[in-house]
Design a protein around this motif. Structure first.
Motif, short mmCIF file in Angstrom:
data_model
loop_
_atom_site.label_atom_id
_atom_site.label_comp_id
_atom_site.label_asym_id
_atom_site.label_seq_id
_atom_site.Cartn_x
_atom_site.Cartn_y
_atom_site.Cartn_z
N SER A 141 5.53 2.29 7.28
CA SER A 141 4.83 1.65 6.17
C SER A 141 5.75 1.51 4.97
CB SER A 141 3.59 2.48 5.79
OG SER A 141 2.99 1.94 4.63
N TYR B 12 5.24 -0.16 2.22
CA TYR B 12 4.56 -0.05 0.93
C TYR B 12 4.31 1.40 0.56
CZ TYR B 12 1.86 -1.37 -3.11
OH TYR B 12 1.45 -1.53 -4.41
N LEU B 13 3.91 2.22 1.51
CA LEU B 13 3.57 3.60 1.20
C LEU B 13 4.80 4.43 0.84
CD1 LEU B 13 0.92 4.49 3.95
CD2 LEU B 13 0.52 3.91 1.56
N HIS B 14 5.93 4.14 1.45
CA HIS B 14 7.06 5.06 1.34
C HIS B 14 8.32 4.44 0.78
CE1 HIS B 14 4.57 8.01 3.16
NE2 HIS B 14 4.39 7.27 4.23
N LYS C 61 8.10 2.86 -6.24
CA LYS C 61 7.50 1.93 -7.21
C LYS C 61 7.99 2.38 -8.59
CE LYS C 61 4.84 0.70 -3.72
NZ LYS C 61 5.46 1.63 -2.76
N GLY D 144 -2.07 1.02 -2.02
CA GLY D 144 -1.58 2.08 -1.15
C GLY D 144 -2.66 2.65 -0.26
N GLU E 281 -3.26 0.24 2.54
CA GLU E 281 -2.19 0.34 3.53
C GLU E 281 -2.32 1.62 4.35
OE1 GLU E 281 0.27 -1.89 4.31
OE2 GLU E 281 -0.94 -3.22 3.04
N GLN E 282 -2.72 2.70 3.69
CA GLN E 282 -2.92 3.97 4.39
C GLN E 282 -4.00 3.85 5.45
OE1 GLN E 282 -5.87 6.05 3.63
NE2 GLN E 282 -5.29 7.49 5.23
N VAL F 142 0.30 9.10 0.45
CA VAL F 142 0.18 8.13 -0.64
C VAL F 142 0.34 8.84 -1.97
CG1 VAL F 142 -1.31 6.43 -1.72
CG2 VAL F 142 -1.34 6.69 0.76
N GLU G 189 3.93 9.61 -2.88
CA GLU G 189 4.76 8.48 -3.27
C GLU G 189 4.33 7.85 -4.59
OE1 GLU G 189 7.58 7.14 -1.93
OE2 GLU G 189 7.52 9.00 -0.84
N LEU G 190 3.02 7.79 -4.85
CA LEU G 190 2.52 7.05 -6.01
C LEU G 190 2.22 7.95 -7.18
CD1 LEU G 190 0.16 4.56 -4.17
CD2 LEU G 190 2.48 4.16 -4.95
#
Length: 261
Positions: free
Chosen positions: A22, A24-26, A29, A243, A246-247, A257, A260-261
């Motif tokens: 993934s 986007y998740l990892h 940002k 996120g 996506e998860q 998530v 990362e966020l």
């Protein structure tokens, strides 16, 4: 700044994150608060390195910020010397980013524009057009409404292209956000900007900035600071929401998530 952003862009929460499918998740940002709008350039450098390709830019501003620096009427710029440090300023950083191959040509948007560098013909926008931007003027909202602005941005950018949101607080009318160095009358309301940001939250936002807030010029009620803080909140919550979606698609744990966020 470039070195710091690149270092941040290489971070991952765990070995599992690095091995995850993934993106986007990892992937990192980056959200930056300014300060001078020129901070967008080092952020874009780092994001291109982290994601391996140029990114689209959705740029909310009263000004283009893609002007060739030599066009500025300035005593300290030598138009024949493109290596001069004075070419780097808060109105040329997207021009520099384009010359460095950081911006996805044909996928980027200016929104909230209401000034020109000089003149009123097509040559004033020549550099911008060559870089593949589309331009949404402040007054367009009177014709197409907030929904029309949202649709124009989404039609241009889509939901898959990695996007950098760059928000100059002067896109908001100075009656509501006076604390900025280059105020331009006739801007969007804070409510309109927030509504547009919520309307484009399905974009693949991988970085953002909120810039040109000058606290010394703010009112006792700190209306500009409050507007900027709300914009940051809207962006962060949209990234988190994306996120979580996506998860859910990948079946990864929510903890990943959060890391990362």
């Amino acid at each position: 700044m470039s070195e710091a952003f690149v270092e941040l862009g290489t971070r991952a929460s765990s070995e599992k994150s690095q091995a995850s499918g993934s993106t986007y998740l990892h992937k990192p940002k980056l959200l930056t608060l300014g300060g001078d709008h020129s901070i967008a350039l080092p952020a874009l450098r780092a994001l291109k390195q982290a994601y391996g390709k140029p990114v689209a830019v959705v740029h909310f501003d009263a000004h283009l910020d893609t002007w060739h620096p030599a066009k500025y009427p300035s005593a300290w710029i030598d138009p024949e010397d493109e290596s001069t440090q004075s070419f780097f300023n808060h109105g040329s950083m997207f021009w520099l980013a384009a010359t460095e191959g950081l911006i996805a040509n044909g996928s980027s948007v200016h929104a909230g524009l209401r000034t020109r560098l000089s003149g009123d013909d097509a040559t004033d926008h020549a550099d911008d057009s060559q870089q593949g931007w589309i331009r949404i003027a402040t007054d367009d909202i009177d014709e197409i409404g907030v929904k029309g602005v949202i649709q124009s941005i989404m039609d241009r950018v889509g939901t898959e292209t990695p996007v950098y949101l760059s928000i100059d607080i002067d896109v908001i009318d100075p009656g509501m956000a006076p604390a900025t160095g280059t105020p331009e009358p006739g801007g969007w309301t804070t409510r309109e900007l927030i509504r547009i940001l919520r309307g484009i939250e399905t974009m693949n936002v991988i970085g953002a900035d909120i810039v040109e807030v000058s606290p010394a010029y703010d009112s006792a009620a700190e209306t500009t600071g409050l507007a900027a803080a709300q914009v940051a909140y809207e962006i962060i919550t949209s990234i988190v929401k994306k996120g979580l979606i996506e998860q859910e698609k990948t079946g990864e744990k929510i903890g990943g998530v959060r890391d990362e966020l």
